[in-house]
Scaffold this active site. Structure first.
Site, PDB file in Angstrom:
ATOM      1  N   HIS A  10      28.751  44.600  73.380  1.00  0.00           N
ATOM      2  CA  HIS A  10      28.136  45.924  73.370  1.00  0.00           C
ATOM      3  C   HIS A  10      27.388  46.162  74.681  1.00  0.00           C
ATOM      4  O   HIS A  10      27.494  47.223  75.290  1.00  0.00           O
ATOM      5  CB  HIS A  10      27.194  46.041  72.172  1.00  0.00           C
ATOM      6  CG  HIS A  10      26.520  47.366  72.055  1.00  0.00           C
ATOM      7  ND1 HIS A  10      26.798  48.261  71.049  1.00  0.00           N
ATOM      8  CD2 HIS A  10      25.559  47.944  72.818  1.00  0.00           C
ATOM      9  CE1 HIS A  10      26.039  49.339  71.192  1.00  0.00           C
ATOM     10  NE2 HIS A  10      25.271  49.167  72.264  1.00  0.00           N
ATOM     11  N   GLU A  11      26.632  45.156  75.120  1.00  0.00           N
ATOM     12  CA  GLU A  11      25.919  45.276  76.390  1.00  0.00           C
ATOM     13  C   GLU A  11      26.879  45.424  77.559  1.00  0.00           C
ATOM     14  O   GLU A  11      26.652  46.214  78.475  1.00  0.00           O
ATOM     15  CB  GLU A  11      25.020  44.053  76.594  1.00  0.00           C
ATOM     16  CG  GLU A  11      23.874  43.946  75.619  1.00  0.00           C
ATOM     17  CD  GLU A  11      22.901  45.102  75.727  1.00  0.00           C
ATOM     18  OE1 GLU A  11      22.800  45.699  76.816  1.00  0.00           O
ATOM     19  OE2 GLU A  11      22.259  45.428  74.728  1.00  0.00           O
TER      20      GLU A  11
END
Length: 341
Positions: A188-189
């Site tokens: 996600h990052e």
């Protein structure tokens, strides 16, 4: 390019008041901290044998790799739409350069890495392997990864001009999720980096803060930009959830992360049910389908920086069954043993 401050992969729903926290270099996850919204990360329980604690080594079957992956291949339609709106704001880049100088950059850098542990092949090697593998799957250069001691579940990304971007995860996240869920958080990052979200996140934040100082219309301008920024932030999170799915390659892993962040704790993690959480998401849709429910739903989410966890779970479940997602899987290739190592 001006300095970039890239928000965390945030799973909490946060309200405005926190816009200046990142400028004060506070990246905790309490309500009111907008840039450091939490994303869970976790290790499986350790096992104790013969008086020694042992942690199982991270491993999984060779995943699919997206060698020619472009950000727009998985970018959420709302993210595309709201990014175009932000790009149309005049002077955003120039204001960013003016307000965020080299001294501020250095303070950010030292504040965030001076109190953390840098992950490498010799330091927390399992986390290092997760990050390298996730970056390879998404076809992106892996950033540095730091682990920071904190009771507040959080994960965030910073990209500073002229320096390698880095991801920071808090130890409390490590306690909550499994290894596969943890890698989904890292993915996600990486999605924020892959999509260059930091540019608009930083500049819009600076513009919003700066607008409050303008006499007369300052408050109105700031409020308008703030609402637009929140709309964009919520859509950007949906994009990064898709990046998490591309790495996890199992929608239940991503949905489990969202579920645990909504109401999970290590002692009850094994009792949580992904299917029941999806049913909860459907019941929320049903409850908000009436005119009054629709109004309440919009009022509830209008000033949140992140979509509600149940709505994100529903979104990722639907995308996992879409033609677009299946087409991406068909384009992917198997990660080789050498790459995996």
């Amino acid at each position: 390019m001006a300095s970039l401050l890239l928000s965390s992969l945030c799973f909490s729903s946060q309200k405005p008041g926190s816009f200046t926290s990142s400028l004060r270099f506070s990246f905790g996850a309490p309500t009111g901290s907008r840039f450091a919204a939490p994303l869970s990360i976790g290790f499986r329980p350790v096992k104790k044998r013969n008086g020694r604690i042992r942690v199982s080594v991270y491993s999984r079957a060779s995943p699919l790799v997206f060698r020619d992956l472009d950000a727009d291949d998985f970018r959420h339609p709302l993210d595309k739409q709201n990014t175009l709106i932000l790009k149309a704001i005049p002077g955003l880049n120039e204001l960013g350069r003016a307000l965020l100088g080299s001294v501020t950059e250095q303070i950010m850098l030292l504040e965030n890495i001076g109190t953390s542990v840098l992950v490498s092949k010799d330091q927390l090697p399992e986390l290092h392997k997760m990050m390298i593998e996730a970056a390879g799957i998404l076809n992106i250069e892996p950033p540095d990864l730091y682990v920071r001691q904190s009771p507040v579940p959080n994960a965030y990304t910073l990209a500073i001009s002229g320096k390698k971007p880095f991801v920071v995860i808090h130890t409390s996240l490590v306690e909550l999720l499994t290894r596969n869920e943890l890698q989904a958080v890292l993915a996600h990052e990486l999605g924020h980096l892959k999509c260059d979200h930091g540019v608009w996140l930083t500049f819009a934040n600076l513009l919003t803060v700066g607008a409050y100082t303008i006499p007369g219309l300052g408050g109105f301008i700031a409020q308008t930009l703030e609402e637009q920024l929140f709309r964009w932030l919520r859509s950007a999170e949906l994009t990064c959830d898709r990046a998490a799915l591309l790495v996890a390659q199992d929608p239940k892993v991503v949905i489990s992360v969202l579920m645990k962040l909504a109401g999970g704790c290590p002692s009850m993690a094994d009792q949580l049910n992904v299917d029941a959480f999806l049913e909860q998401a459907r019941s929320y849709d049903k409850a908000s389908s009436s005119p009054i429910g629709y109004y309440i739903r919009n009022a509830q989410t209008r000033q949140l920086s992140h979509p509600l966890p149940v709505l994100r779970a529903r979104e990722i479940d639907e995308w996992s069954r879409s033609i677009d997602y299946r087409s991406l899987l068909k384009r992917a290739t198997q990660m080789s043993v050498v790459e995996n190592v």
